[in-house]
Structure formats: C-alpha cells, structure tokens
Design a protein around this motif. Structure first.
Motif, PDB file in Angstrom:
ATOM      1  N   THR A   1      44.656  51.109  47.418  1.00  0.00           N
ATOM      2  CA  THR A   1      45.109  49.763  47.901  1.00  0.00           C
ATOM      3  C   THR A   1      43.869  48.809  47.700  1.00  0.00           C
ATOM      4  O   THR A   1      44.050  47.686  47.298  1.00  0.00           O
ATOM      5  CB  THR A   1      45.478  49.597  49.383  1.00  0.00           C
ATOM      6  N   ALA A   2      42.564  49.219  48.086  1.00  0.00           N
ATOM      7  CA  ALA A   2      41.628  48.181  47.898  1.00  0.00           C
ATOM      8  C   ALA A   2      41.183  48.027  46.389  1.00  0.00           C
ATOM      9  O   ALA A   2      41.066  46.709  46.054  1.00  0.00           O
ATOM     10  CB  ALA A   2      40.211  48.832  48.530  1.00  0.00           C
TER      11      ALA A   2
ATOM     12  N   ARG B   1      44.057  42.162  42.077  1.00  0.00           N
ATOM     13  CA  ARG B   1      44.947  41.043  42.303  1.00  0.00           C
ATOM     14  C   ARG B   1      44.134  39.714  42.798  1.00  0.00           C
ATOM     15  O   ARG B   1      43.992  38.586  42.280  1.00  0.00           O
ATOM     16  CB  ARG B   1      45.935  41.152  43.549  1.00  0.00           C
ATOM     17  N   HIS B   2      43.097  39.973  43.572  1.00  0.00           N
ATOM     18  CA  HIS B   2      42.187  39.012  43.876  1.00  0.00           C
ATOM     19  C   HIS B   2      41.446  38.589  42.666  1.00  0.00           C
ATOM     20  O   HIS B   2      41.334  37.040  42.393  1.00  0.00           O
ATOM     21  CB  HIS B   2      41.084  39.224  44.793  1.00  0.00           C
ATOM     22  N   GLN B   3      40.995  39.230  41.765  1.00  0.00           N
ATOM     23  CA  GLN B   3      40.299  38.891  40.564  1.00  0.00           C
ATOM     24  C   GLN B   3      41.241  38.223  39.665  1.00  0.00           C
ATOM     25  O   GLN B   3      41.073  37.083  39.003  1.00  0.00           O
ATOM     26  CB  GLN B   3      39.770  40.245  39.710  1.00  0.00           C
TER      27      GLN B   3
ATOM     28  N   ALA C   1      43.729  36.396  40.531  1.00  0.00           N
ATOM     29  CA  ALA C   1      43.978  35.183  41.143  1.00  0.00           C
ATOM     30  C   ALA C   1      42.768  34.241  40.918  1.00  0.00           C
ATOM     31  O   ALA C   1      42.861  32.854  40.634  1.00  0.00           O
ATOM     32  CB  ALA C   1      44.304  35.100  42.686  1.00  0.00           C
ATOM     33  N   LEU C   2      41.816  34.974  41.064  1.00  0.00           N
ATOM     34  CA  LEU C   2      40.396  33.972  40.811  1.00  0.00           C
ATOM     35  C   LEU C   2      40.444  33.644  39.460  1.00  0.00           C
ATOM     36  O   LEU C   2      39.960  32.318  39.234  1.00  0.00           O
ATOM     37  CB  LEU C   2      39.319  34.908  41.237  1.00  0.00           C
ATOM     38  N   ASP C   3      40.624  34.453  38.582  1.00  0.00           N
ATOM     39  CA  ASP C   3      40.450  34.101  37.100  1.00  0.00           C
ATOM     40  C   ASP C   3      41.502  32.925  36.660  1.00  0.00           C
ATOM     41  O   ASP C   3      41.463  32.150  35.855  1.00  0.00           O
ATOM     42  CB  ASP C   3      40.760  35.374  36.190  1.00  0.00           C
ATOM     43  N   ALA C   4      42.698  33.227  37.324  1.00  0.00           N
ATOM     44  CA  ALA C   4      43.787  31.965  36.821  1.00  0.00           C
ATOM     45  C   ALA C   4      43.449  30.744  37.671  1.00  0.00           C
ATOM     46  O   ALA C   4      43.925  29.656  36.899  1.00  0.00           O
ATOM     47  CB  ALA C   4      45.016  32.557  37.752  1.00  0.00           C
ATOM     48  N   HIS C   5      42.520  30.679  38.492  1.00  0.00           N
ATOM     49  CA  HIS C   5      42.338  29.252  39.145  1.00  0.00           C
ATOM     50  C   HIS C   5      41.055  28.873  38.709  1.00  0.00           C
ATOM     51  O   HIS C   5      40.792  27.839  38.455  1.00  0.00           O
ATOM     52  CB  HIS C   5      42.301  29.420  40.650  1.00  0.00           C
ATOM     53  N   ALA C   6      39.874  29.685  38.765  1.00  0.00           N
ATOM     54  CA  ALA C   6      38.391  29.527  38.774  1.00  0.00           C
ATOM     55  C   ALA C   6      37.779  29.730  37.328  1.00  0.00           C
ATOM     56  O   ALA C   6      38.419  30.616  36.401  1.00  0.00           O
ATOM     57  CB  ALA C   6      37.852  29.917  40.072  1.00  0.00           C
TER      58      ALA C   6
END
Length: 632
Positions: free
Chosen positions: A283-284, A290-292, A294-299
């Motif tokens: 899960t982690a 998913r965090h990565q 989301a981060l790559d999609a935004h920042a």
C-alpha cells in the motif's frame, strides 16, 4: 458452505463456544501512577485484564499462586533502589512462580542494566517512552493474546481420531480450524480457506508432509504459509530433513496441547504480521507511486546528489527548461541559472540545504533558448543516519505568469498613481458603496487625504447640494450597474467649490457579478468658467450687432460653408430661419452687376492680402435693391 462442503474428506471442527475467551491477566508494577494508568488503558483495549500495583508491598500481598498472571510488566526505577525490581523477580523465581513472562520498562539503556534484568528472568526490556506497537507486540508474543480475528489453521492428517483431538485443542484456543484427511486436496482447499498455518502429519499414504510442503512452496500463493509437522519420528537426521523440505517446526507425537497451541499461535501470528507488513508495504509503495505521479503531473521535480549534480528530472523540468533529459543528467543546476540573482542569493540557498534545512524561495531561471522563467522552489535535503545530506530533491512550480501579472499590476498601479485624473474605487458588495482606493490626484483635487476618504461614500464631496441633476444621472448609473458620466458640483475640504467631470465604470468578477465601481474625476472648473465667459461674450456681441444692425459671416473657402450671424438674413431681406448657410446662396443674392466686383475683391484679399472693403448692391426677395458695406 464452500465448494467442498459435501465432500466427506473435509471435517469442520466446531468453534469455541461464545463466552470462553480465556482473557489473559496482566500485572503492572509501576510507582508512576500516570504511566501505570496509561499501561492499563492500552492493555485493556488490546483485550487483557489488568491489575496495577504502585508498590512492591502490594504485589507481595497479591495471591499470585492461586491466580498467576499471564505476564508481569514492571518498572525498574523505584525509590527503594535501582535493583529492587531485579530482586523482586529473583524472589518470585524462588517461589517457583517462573511460568509467566516478565517485561521490564526502564529509562536506562545501559547494557549492564539490561543484562542484569535478563539474568533475573526478564523476558524482554522496553525503554521509556514506551512505544505502543512495540509494547503490544512484546505482550502478544509473550502471553499469546487472542487476536481479534481468530487464526485460520488447516489441519492435514489421515488419522481421524488424531485430527479430531488436535482440531479440538486448537479450536478451544480460539482458532478457526478446518481438517483434511487427504493431503492431495489441500491446494483446492486453500483456494477457499485462507489458512495462516498448516499443521501436517509427517507420514500419510497419499503424500507425505514434506512432499506436500514442497508442492505448496512451488505455488507463490501459498509459499509463505508456515508448516508445523506432527511426527512420531525421533531420528534427528530425518527430522532435519523434513524441516529442510519447507517446515518451520516439528512437534513429536503425542503432542503436548500447550506446545501445540503455542507453536501454532506463534507461527500464525508471525505469518499474519508478515502479511500485514507486506500489505502495508504494498500500500505504501502504491501510494508513493501515486503521490509521485500526482507530483510529476503538477510540479517541476529534480534530484541532485551531494555535489549538486542532477541525477533525476521529470518531464515538466525538461518541458520548461527546453533541455532533454540526457542534456540535464550529470549537469549542475547552473545549466539553467540566470543573471537575475546576486551570488549571495545562491550562497544562502546552499548554506541552508547543506545544513539539512529546507530552502524555500522564488528563482528566475534561463531556458535553453535564453528566455527567463520563474519558479517557486522548495529544496528538501535527504539526510543519512548521521544527519548529513546525501541528496537534494527540488520541487518547483512555474510562476512566470504570476510574475508577469505582478509586473503588469505594478505598471497599472504606477500609471494610476501618476494619473492627472482623480481615480477612486468603491466596493459594490458593501452597503453604501464605501471607497476602498483613491489615488494622489484625488487627494490633490479634493484636499482630503487617503485615510480621510477611505471607507466613506463619495457623497461627502457634495456638501449640501444633493439635488443636482448630475447626481440623479450618477445614481441611475450605480443603480443599474452601467457606465456613464455626469457633471457634478463638489466641494473641497476647505469648502472651495469645483466642477467635477465624473465618469463611472462598473467592474465584474470572474462569475460576471458586479464587484466594484471605478470613478475617474477631472476638475473642469476653469473650463466651465471659460465656457460661461465665452457664452456671455457671445451674447454681448449678438446684442451689439442687433443694436447696430450689423451682420457677420465666416466663409470656409474649401467647403463653401458659410456661417452667418442672425442679423445677416435680415440684411438680405430674409427671415432668420430661411437664410441658407452657403457661399452660393450669398453670391446669388448680390446684384448681377456687382458680382464681378465681389469676386475681384475676394481674390485680392485671398491671393494678395489686400483689405476686403467694398460697397455692393443686393437684391431682396421682393425685388428691392439695397446697398451693403462689407469689410473683412
């Protein structure tokens, strides 16, 4: 009922009747009442019955022989001395009360203190402040706390009497047990029954226990399920061979019920913990991915090693910088450095992150084509076990458009501040439309400072003249939310009146809702007074011409347009309303014998600058001939 429910090879062992829970009793010995109460709360929530003693005398008075505890948790620091707890444990050992585990809690981490505790019979030592998960894990391993969800055990034995006996022992311990008398059907059973331990007889005609273990190890779905062998084999070499074929433990028949329950509980607990840890890790990892994402999609993300060399960039970094990934990897971030910041700016950045602190700021970079772009940046150091950075991760957001908007806003602000017109802004969402901004020209024009004007409605400039026609126009504009203008008679702070040419413009928000009104004011007092003076002068001239019977005309030679005073028509025998304003009509009114004289006089005036001064005849509409003197 699963798909094997009617198969006589499967035996379902009845569960422990409700109410027989076997709740373990835990004794806590701690002179710190607050910690003792906290331990009670934690252990009771975990399903234990807890007795707390704050003095050793109270523990000594308790009947430990008739009602022995499942475990004792004891603090090592007491007023009686640091070794008091150790001596108490030794005394309990002398009383043959050595069948329960003892867990020490101590603020001391010295090896000598821990060694003395273990030598006195301690099961383990925990260091203050106590971690809840560590406490429950130790207690669970020591006293076999019943789990909230019963352990699932698959018992494989071709002997129905032994399987029934062993199954009853395990079910009475609170476990969910299924029994199979044919080992070859175990893989099918595992599809419906999520066993956490296999208890397998070593010798069975269809398939031996070690053979079954090897078969299950080949299937990744069941490879991690622990196997406990039940065997009558006493030869050590054969026991080791069996364990080498996939077993975790071997129990000799006849099996002591306590040993069977303890062994199965231990392996089931470890399997469940490993599975939970695996699921938690999975899960982690998923959440991290998913965090990565989301981060790559935004920042804009990059990573650099301890020397500042780029070791990772995402697609957005390549996109905004104009460099490919291969051009960036192995380079220093100086590749996108601009000349917009002084050297001290980057020195401060490096000092901050090299000390292990996060740096935040706005950085102006230079892309591959030489264009500047701004990024809001956070640089996060990754620290090793010694607290020293070994990697830096930079997360950036493109704020170039914000910087450009800020620049435009500053230019607008400077233009408004420098404007010769008074500019004010009123909030349309507040009652009575209070002013929220006035520029310096407004202050100079009205004599009121910004602080004196803000928060007030503009009517304070009207004095007592609230019934002006211009104010009615302005009120209509404000009421209807539209643009327009009007002439208002206002008063300065010192009481001086002035004429204000006021233009109103509504402002709407992104939803199209009216939010503000902009007012642009110009002092037109001098222009107004000059206009009044001109009108008065023209009126005096008009009256003088009427009194002297004089008419004036102004001829535009290029267009032929003739502008005449009101007396000209009467001089040519026409009513004022019938006089045509053109040179042709004027020329036609001149007597035919005098028209050449008029033409010559005009040519001499225009071409040679001669004075226009002639006497000529005009023919009135009724045929009457009149003489006129004309000068120009």
């Amino acid at each position: 009922m699963n798909k094997h429910g009617n198969n006589p090879n499967y035996v379902f062992v009845p569960q422990l009747p409700e109410g027989r829970t076997g709740i373990p009793r835990i004794m806590v010995v701690d002179d710190d009442q607050e910690q003792g109460d906290w331990l009670r709360s934690v252990l009771e929530k975990a399903g234990c019955r807890v007795d707390v003693f704050h003095e050793f005398a109270a523990l000594s008075a308790a009947n430990l022989i008739s009602g022995p505890p499942a475990a004792v948790i004891m603090a090592t620091m007491f007023p009686e001395g640091d070794d008091t707890a150790v001596r108490v444990i030794a005394k309990l050992k002398e009383q043959n009360l050595n069948g329960f585990p003892v867990i020490f809690i101590s603020a001391r981490q010295e090896l000598a203190a821990k060694l003395a505790a273990y030598r006195s019979g301690a099961t383990c030592c925990l260091t203050k402040p106590v971690d809840v998960d560590a406490l429950l894990r130790v207690v669970g391993d020591s006293v076999a706390l019943p789990p909230k969800e019963p352990f699932h055990v698959l018992l494989v034995d071709d002997n129905p009497d032994q399987s029934a006996a062993h199954g009853l022992i395990l079910s009475q311990a609170g476990m969910t047990v299924q029994v199979a008398d044919n080992p070859l059907l175990v893989p099918d059973m595992l599809e419906d029954f999520a066993a956490e331990v296999l208890v397998v007889d070593m010798v069975m005609p269809e398939c031996t226990g070690p053979e079954l273990a090897v078969i299950l190890r080949d299937d990744r779905r069941y490879a991690q399920i622990p196997v406990v062998y039940l065997s009558s084999e006493i030869t050590v070499s054969k026991q080791l061979l069996a364990l080498n074929h996939g077993g975790e433990q071997l129990l000799n028949k006849p099996v002591d019920p306590r040993h069977l329950v303890a062994a199965v509980s231990m392996h089931a607990r470890r399997f469940r913990q490993a599975k939970e840890q695996s699921e938690s890790l999975r899960t982690a990892l998923y959440e991290r991915e998913r965090h990565q994402l989301a981060l790559d999609a935004h920042a804009i993300v990059s990573a650099a090693d301890i020397d500042g060399i780029i070791i990772y960039v995402n697609d957005k970094f390549c996109e905004i910088s104009g460099y490919s990934r291969m051009e960036l990897l192995g380079q220093n971030h100086r590749i996108v450095k601009s000349a917009e910041h002084p050297a001290e700016f980057f020195a401060d950045m490096w000092r901050t992150i090299s000390r292990g602190n996060i740096w935040n700021g706005e950085v102006c970079n230079l892309d591959k084509d030489g264009k500047l772009y701004w990024v809001k940046t956070s640089i996060v150091p990754f620290l090793d076990s010694t607290g020293r950075p070994y990697q830096y991760v930079s997360i950036r957001t493109d704020i170039t458009h914000i910087k450009q908007a800020e620049l435009r806003l500053r230019l607008f602000e400077r233009a408004i501040e420098a404007s010769a017109s008074g500019i004010s802004m009123a909030d349309a969402n507040q009652p009575d439309l209070p002013l929220i901004y006035v520029n310096p020209a407004f202050e100079r024009m009205t004599g009121y400072s910004r602080n004196e004007a803000l928060g007030r409605n503009c009517r304070f400039l009207h004095g007592k003249e609230n019934d002006q026609p211009g104010l009615d126009d302005i009120r209509a504009l404000l009421r209807e939310g539209r643009a327009g203008e009007a002439l208002i008679h206002n008063y300065r702070k010192d009481g001086t009146p002035f004429w204000n040419d006021l233009r109103i413009a509504p402002v709407h928000d992104e939803r199209g809702q009216l939010s503000h009104f902009i007012g642009i004011s110009d002092d037109v007092t001098e222009r107004r007074e000059a206009g009044d003076a001109l009108r008065k002068s023209e009126e005096r001239l008009r009256r003088s011409q009427l009194y002297a019977n004089i008419g004036t005309w102004d001829w535009n030679i290029q267009t032929g347009e003739l502008i005449c005073s009101e007396r000209i028509g009467a001089l040519f025998g026409y009513p004022e309303s019938e006089q045509e304003g053109s040179y042709k009509s004027y020329f036609n009114n001149v007597h035919p014998d005098d028209r050449q004289l008029l033409t010559d006089a005009i040519d001499a005036c225009v071409q040679q600058g001669a004075e226009f001064n002639i006497e000529l005849r005009c023919v009135w509409p009724d045929g009457t001939v009149r003489w006129l003197l004309e000068r120009g």
